[in-house]
Design a protein around this motif. Structure first.
Motif, mmCIF file in Angstrom:
data_model
loop_
_atom_site.group_PDB
_atom_site.id
_atom_site.type_symbol
_atom_site.label_atom_id
_atom_site.label_comp_id
_atom_site.label_asym_id
_atom_site.label_seq_id
_atom_site.Cartn_x
_atom_site.Cartn_y
_atom_site.Cartn_z
ATOM 1 N N PRO A 198 0.777 -1.207 -0.102
ATOM 2 C CA PRO A 198 -0.029 0.092 -0.004
ATOM 3 C C PRO A 198 0.798 1.446 -0.143
ATOM 4 N N GLY A 199 2.038 1.084 0.426
ATOM 5 C CA GLY A 199 2.878 2.299 0.628
ATOM 6 C C GLY A 199 3.367 2.569 -0.509
ATOM 7 N N LEU A 200 3.089 2.039 -1.729
ATOM 8 C CA LEU A 200 3.592 2.573 -3.073
ATOM 9 C C LEU A 200 2.930 3.654 -3.527
ATOM 10 N N LEU A 201 1.757 3.930 -2.887
ATOM 11 C CA LEU A 201 0.972 5.129 -3.218
ATOM 12 C C LEU A 201 1.631 6.612 -2.991
ATOM 13 N N LEU A 202 2.694 6.306 -1.999
ATOM 14 C CA LEU A 202 3.711 7.361 -1.883
ATOM 15 C C LEU A 202 4.386 8.073 -3.173
ATOM 16 N N ARG A 203 4.425 6.931 -4.207
ATOM 17 C CA ARG A 203 5.221 7.413 -5.376
ATOM 18 C C ARG A 203 4.545 8.425 -6.277
ATOM 19 N N LEU A 204 3.304 8.668 -6.036
ATOM 20 C CA LEU A 204 2.365 9.950 -6.474
ATOM 21 C C LEU A 204 2.984 11.174 -6.001
ATOM 22 N N ASN A 205 3.654 11.353 -4.912
ATOM 23 C CA ASN A 205 4.521 12.536 -4.377
ATOM 24 C C ASN A 205 5.931 12.435 -4.232
ATOM 25 N N PHE A 206 6.620 11.144 -4.118
ATOM 26 C CA PHE A 206 7.825 11.269 -3.954
ATOM 27 C C PHE A 206 8.535 10.253 -5.013
ATOM 28 N N PRO A 207 9.860 10.312 -4.881
ATOM 29 C CA PRO A 207 10.796 9.308 -5.768
ATOM 30 C C PRO A 207 10.640 7.920 -5.288
ATOM 31 N N TRP A 208 11.161 6.901 -6.019
ATOM 32 C CA TRP A 208 11.064 5.541 -5.636
ATOM 33 C C TRP A 208 11.849 5.463 -4.329
ATOM 34 N N ARG A 209 13.165 6.268 -4.240
ATOM 35 C CA ARG A 209 13.658 5.937 -2.843
ATOM 36 C C ARG A 209 12.938 6.138 -1.533
ATOM 37 N N GLU A 210 12.375 7.613 -1.601
ATOM 38 C CA GLU A 210 11.547 7.714 -0.563
ATOM 39 C C GLU A 210 10.425 6.968 -0.258
ATOM 40 N N THR A 211 9.679 6.544 -1.681
ATOM 41 C CA THR A 211 8.616 5.603 -1.435
ATOM 42 C C THR A 211 8.774 4.338 -0.667
ATOM 43 N N LEU A 212 9.881 3.638 -1.170
ATOM 44 C CA LEU A 212 10.307 2.362 -0.574
ATOM 45 C C LEU A 212 10.819 2.497 0.853
ATOM 46 N N ALA A 213 11.523 3.480 1.228
ATOM 47 C CA ALA A 213 11.872 3.898 2.499
ATOM 48 C C ALA A 213 10.657 4.211 3.575
ATOM 49 N N GLY A 214 9.700 4.548 2.947
ATOM 50 C CA GLY A 214 8.353 5.093 3.698
ATOM 51 C C GLY A 214 7.629 3.931 3.884
ATOM 52 N N GLY A 215 7.714 2.792 3.150
ATOM 53 C CA GLY A 215 7.119 1.718 3.416
ATOM 54 C C GLY A 215 7.586 0.650 4.196
ATOM 55 N N LEU A 216 9.031 0.601 4.357
ATOM 56 C CA LEU A 216 9.671 0.027 5.229
ATOM 57 C C LEU A 216 9.706 0.760 6.728
ATOM 58 N N LEU A 217 9.617 2.244 6.841
ATOM 59 C CA LEU A 217 9.605 2.640 8.058
ATOM 60 C C LEU A 217 8.110 2.583 8.686
ATOM 61 N N ASN A 218 6.962 2.393 7.926
ATOM 62 C CA ASN A 218 5.798 2.222 8.237
ATOM 63 C C ASN A 218 5.504 0.748 8.719
ATOM 64 N N SER A 219 6.601 -0.051 8.214
ATOM 65 C CA SER A 219 6.565 -1.404 8.771
ATOM 66 C C SER A 219 6.858 -1.568 10.242
ATOM 67 N N SER A 220 7.284 -0.258 10.852
ATOM 68 C CA SER A 220 7.852 -0.548 12.098
ATOM 69 C C SER A 220 6.856 -0.672 13.002
ATOM 70 N N ARG A 221 7.127 -1.603 14.087
ATOM 71 C CA ARG A 221 6.014 -2.366 14.849
ATOM 72 C C ARG A 221 6.625 -2.361 16.480
ATOM 73 N N LEU A 222 6.207 -1.687 17.447
ATOM 74 C CA LEU A 222 6.616 -2.066 18.901
ATOM 75 C C LEU A 222 5.828 -1.964 19.812
ATOM 76 N N SER A 223 5.131 -0.675 20.185
ATOM 77 C CA SER A 223 4.364 -0.340 21.132
ATOM 78 C C SER A 223 3.055 -0.937 20.995
ATOM 79 N N LEU A 224 2.050 -0.445 20.318
ATOM 80 C CA LEU A 224 0.879 -0.990 20.114
ATOM 81 C C LEU A 224 0.578 -2.460 19.897
ATOM 82 N N ILE A 225 1.470 -3.081 18.782
ATOM 83 C CA ILE A 225 1.348 -4.246 18.637
ATOM 84 C C ILE A 225 1.606 -5.296 19.775
ATOM 85 N N ILE A 226 2.641 -4.931 20.662
ATOM 86 C CA ILE A 226 2.797 -5.496 22.089
ATOM 87 C C ILE A 226 1.659 -5.551 22.695
ATOM 88 N N ALA A 227 1.008 -4.158 22.918
ATOM 89 C CA ALA A 227 -0.391 -4.268 23.589
ATOM 90 C C ALA A 227 -1.371 -5.032 23.200
#
Length: 326
Positions: A281-310
């Motif tokens: 779904p993060g590939l939608l960022l490509r509408l506003n940003f280059p591929w590097r930022e798009t892929l980086a955004g998808g990876l960063l949004n994959s971060s899970r720590l606090s809420l998923i634990i609870a």
């Protein structure tokens, strides 16, 4: 390794650190970016942070539900919808420090990422609250309490914006923000605690109350509080927030994972699912940003720590998943 013995004091400090992290996350949101810019056409408006964030979340939940149905067929989990919501979370506790460290929070890209992670965190939080309440006690009137905090936020936000535009009030706050007064810092703590208590009283997770308190503080202060924000960052990232992350590691049950062959096989599958449901779904960022930022955004949004634990802990308590899967 049993080097740290959990106690009531450490639990309180960890929860306070988590609440403070969510407060600082709310403080960073620029609400001007959530609305279409003046003079912007409808065709371009849907490319803004809020529409993009909502579309990404819908795509994430859809993919996660498909993955959860697969896990249910393999007799690994129950309640696919609940598991899908758990897999759809994003950790603001990871996204915000990374963006802040790279100096991206104030940029257009940073605000896109912040809005996307905020929407993912708190929409899934509300949906999780509803799903868990329904599974525990069915459809009851208590569910109506969940929107109360959001309605209160809307009312307070309107009032806060008016206060923030009064020059005399800003001058008074500036005069009392140094030396022994530190009124902005004291006010920030008071606001955070008040909203956390309100959230708890309404049966909503403290994460939502703390985030909304930070957003309100940002609306009141506007751009006049750079010094106060530095002080709050120092207090949070220098003391309270690290305790939360340390206690997450302390409470991690490694034995339950190692002793379950099925859970060990599940690890690579869950990791793959966790990234794919965010990156695609993060590939939608490509509408506003280059591929590097798009892929980086998808990876960063994959971060899970606090809420998923609870959420995972709650799922364990109601029998949706096992200790090893948790």
């Amino acid at each position: 390794f049993n080097l740290v013995e959990p106690s009531t004091t450490l639990t309180f400090l960890a929860e306070f650190g988590f609440a403070f992290l969510m407060f600082l996350s709310g403080l960073e949101v620029d609400f001007n970016l959530l609305l279409p810019a003046s003079g912007q056409s409808r065709k371009e408006a849907w490319k803004g942070p809020m529409p993009q964030a909502l579309l990404m979340l819908v795509g994430t939940i859809g993919l996660a539900l498909g993955a959860a149905l697969l896990l249910e067929r393999l007799d690994i989990v129950e309640s696919p919808m609940l598991v899908a919501l758990i897999l759809s979370t994003t950790s603001l506790g990871v996204v915000v420090p990374v963006l802040k460290e790279r100096g991206l929070l104030g940029s257009r890209y940073g605000q896109f990422m912040l809005v996307a992670s905020s929407i993912a965190d708190f929409v899934t939080l509300i949906l999780l609250t509803i799903a868990i309440a329904v599974r525990r006690s069915g459809l009851t009137l208590d569910l109506l309490l969940i929107p109360v905090l959001l309605i209160a936020f809307g009312l307070f936000a309107r009032w806060a914006q008016r206060l923030g535009s009064i020059p005399i009030l800003q001058n008074i706050l500036d005069e009392l923000s140094s030396a022994t007064s530190q009124i902005r810092v004291r006010g920030a703590f008071a606001l955070m605690v008040a909203w956390v208590v309100a959230a708890e009283a309404l049966g909503v997770e403290l994460v939502l109350g703390a985030f909304l308190a930070g957003a309100l503080a940002g609306l009141v202060a506007g751009s006049h509080d750079s010094a106060a924000r530095e002080k709050l960052d120092a207090i949070g990232y220098g003391f309270f927030i690290p305790i939360f992350f340390i206690m997450v590691g302390v409470e991690f049950n490694l034995n339950a994972l190692v002793e379950s062959p099925q859970a060990l096989l599940l690890v690579p599958l869950l990791v793959a699912i966790a990234y794919l449901v965010k990156i695609i779904p993060g590939l939608l960022l490509r509408l506003n940003f280059p591929w590097r930022e798009t892929l980086a955004g998808g990876l960063l949004n994959s971060s899970r720590l606090s809420l998923i634990i609870a959420a995972s802990s709650i799922a364990l308590s109601i029998g949706v998943i096992t200790e090893a899967v948790n």
